[in-house]
Structures are given as C-alpha cells and as structure tokens.
Motif scaffolding. Sequence first.
Motif, PDB file in Angstrom:
ATOM      1  N   PRO A  11      29.420  52.725  29.264  1.00  0.00           N
ATOM      2  CA  PRO A  11      28.350  52.966  30.238  1.00  0.00           C
ATOM      3  C   PRO A  11      28.548  54.305  30.951  1.00  0.00           C
ATOM      4  CG  PRO A  11      29.223  50.741  30.464  1.00  0.00           C
ATOM      5  CD  PRO A  11      30.136  51.480  29.529  1.00  0.00           C
ATOM      6  N   THR A  25      25.559  63.758  33.367  1.00  0.00           N
ATOM      7  CA  THR A  25      24.301  63.813  32.612  1.00  0.00           C
ATOM      8  C   THR A  25      24.125  65.170  31.947  1.00  0.00           C
ATOM      9  OG1 THR A  25      23.275  62.172  34.047  1.00  0.00           O
ATOM     10  CG2 THR A  25      21.788  63.599  32.789  1.00  0.00           C
ATOM     11  N   LYS A  77      23.033  58.219  22.891  1.00  0.00           N
ATOM     12  CA  LYS A  77      22.842  57.512  24.163  1.00  0.00           C
ATOM     13  C   LYS A  77      21.801  56.433  23.945  1.00  0.00           C
ATOM     14  CE  LYS A  77      20.744  58.891  28.372  1.00  0.00           C
ATOM     15  NZ  LYS A  77      20.495  59.930  29.355  1.00  0.00           N
ATOM     16  N   TYR A  78      22.076  55.258  24.468  1.00  0.00           N
ATOM     17  CA  TYR A  78      21.130  54.157  24.302  1.00  0.00           C
ATOM     18  C   TYR A  78      21.148  53.258  25.537  1.00  0.00           C
ATOM     19  CZ  TYR A  78      25.258  51.401  23.056  1.00  0.00           C
ATOM     20  OH  TYR A  78      26.479  50.785  23.078  1.00  0.00           O
ATOM     21  N   GLN A  79      20.077  52.509  25.684  1.00  0.00           N
ATOM     22  CA  GLN A  79      19.935  51.572  26.798  1.00  0.00           C
ATOM     23  C   GLN A  79      20.575  50.245  26.409  1.00  0.00           C
ATOM     24  OE1 GLN A  79      15.831  51.136  27.907  1.00  0.00           O
ATOM     25  NE2 GLN A  79      16.327  50.941  30.055  1.00  0.00           N
ATOM     26  N   ASP A  80      21.346  49.681  27.318  1.00  0.00           N
ATOM     27  CA  ASP A  80      21.998  48.399  27.073  1.00  0.00           C
ATOM     28  C   ASP A  80      20.945  47.314  26.898  1.00  0.00           C
ATOM     29  OD1 ASP A  80      23.217  45.713  28.119  1.00  0.00           O
ATOM     30  OD2 ASP A  80      24.957  46.989  27.689  1.00  0.00           O
ATOM     31  N   TYR A  86      22.783  52.686  30.817  1.00  0.00           N
ATOM     32  CA  TYR A  86      22.757  53.528  29.624  1.00  0.00           C
ATOM     33  C   TYR A  86      24.187  53.705  29.145  1.00  0.00           C
ATOM     34  CZ  TYR A  86      17.860  54.630  30.058  1.00  0.00           C
ATOM     35  OH  TYR A  86      16.490  54.532  30.098  1.00  0.00           O
ATOM     36  N   LYS A  87      24.367  53.565  27.842  1.00  0.00           N
ATOM     37  CA  LYS A  87      25.681  53.718  27.237  1.00  0.00           C
ATOM     38  C   LYS A  87      25.693  54.946  26.338  1.00  0.00           C
ATOM     39  CE  LYS A  87      27.351  48.974  27.220  1.00  0.00           C
ATOM     40  NZ  LYS A  87      27.915  47.906  26.358  1.00  0.00           N
TER      41      LYS A  87
END
Length: 139
Positions: free
Chosen positions: A44, A60, A74-77, A84-85
Amino acid sequence: MILSDHFISLNIKLTSVFRILANQYNLSYSQYCILMKINSSGTPMSELANSLGLDKSTLTRNINVLLARNLVDKYQDQHDLRVYKVILSDEGDQIKNNLYARLDEFSSGLLASLEDNIQDEIYLLDKLIQKLDSYEISQ
C-alpha cells in the motif's frame, strides 16, 4: 563518539553506497528506497510513505516516475477501494534483484575485511533493526 554520531556516520556512508548503486540504474535515492521496500504481493502506498518517512506527495511523484519507466504498476485494492497498492513490474523486479546482488557483493567484501571476532558480532545489527522496526519517533 556517542551512539548518535555512529548512527549519523553509518547513515551517511550507507546512503552514499545506495546512491551510487541507484545511479547505475538512473534512479534517485528515494526511488531506490521505494523499489527496495515494495514486496511481491504489492505494498500500500500509505505503508510505503510511512516506512520511508516520505510525504504522500513526494511518494506519489516518485511512483509516477517509476510508473513512466515501467518499473512498477499501481492498482486499487479490491477489498478497500481507498487503498492503492504498488507492485514491481518484471523489469522493476529484475532491477531490484540486481541491486540486491550488488549489495551482497558489497556486504561480502566489507565483512571479509573484518576480523573474525567482529564478523561474529554483526548479528547485533539484526537485533537493532528489529527494535527500530517497532520503535516510533514522536513528531
């Protein structure tokens, strides 16, 4: 020399080594640290910011550079859409492995230059790191 001075000297010398290694891959020191802290299942962004002591905006900005270089994804949990992980791409994973290999070479050379009785005491660093992981500095 008091312990604080030793910490400062160790930090400066190791940071110099890490900067040299990072530069070989056109990474900043912060980007190097980020790559080295990302675990294989994804980390995260808030955890990265906290563990590295970076502002979220600084993290960021660095993640965006790593994304543009295709070193991370990067992806959303799926379980918590607020989280975001970041995970290493194949290229990022390869660079991380190369960096670890170079660090192992450096560490082996450094240890080999020490007397045997000093080498045996290196385990104290592991204990110190374990304590630092659980120790929080109040701001």
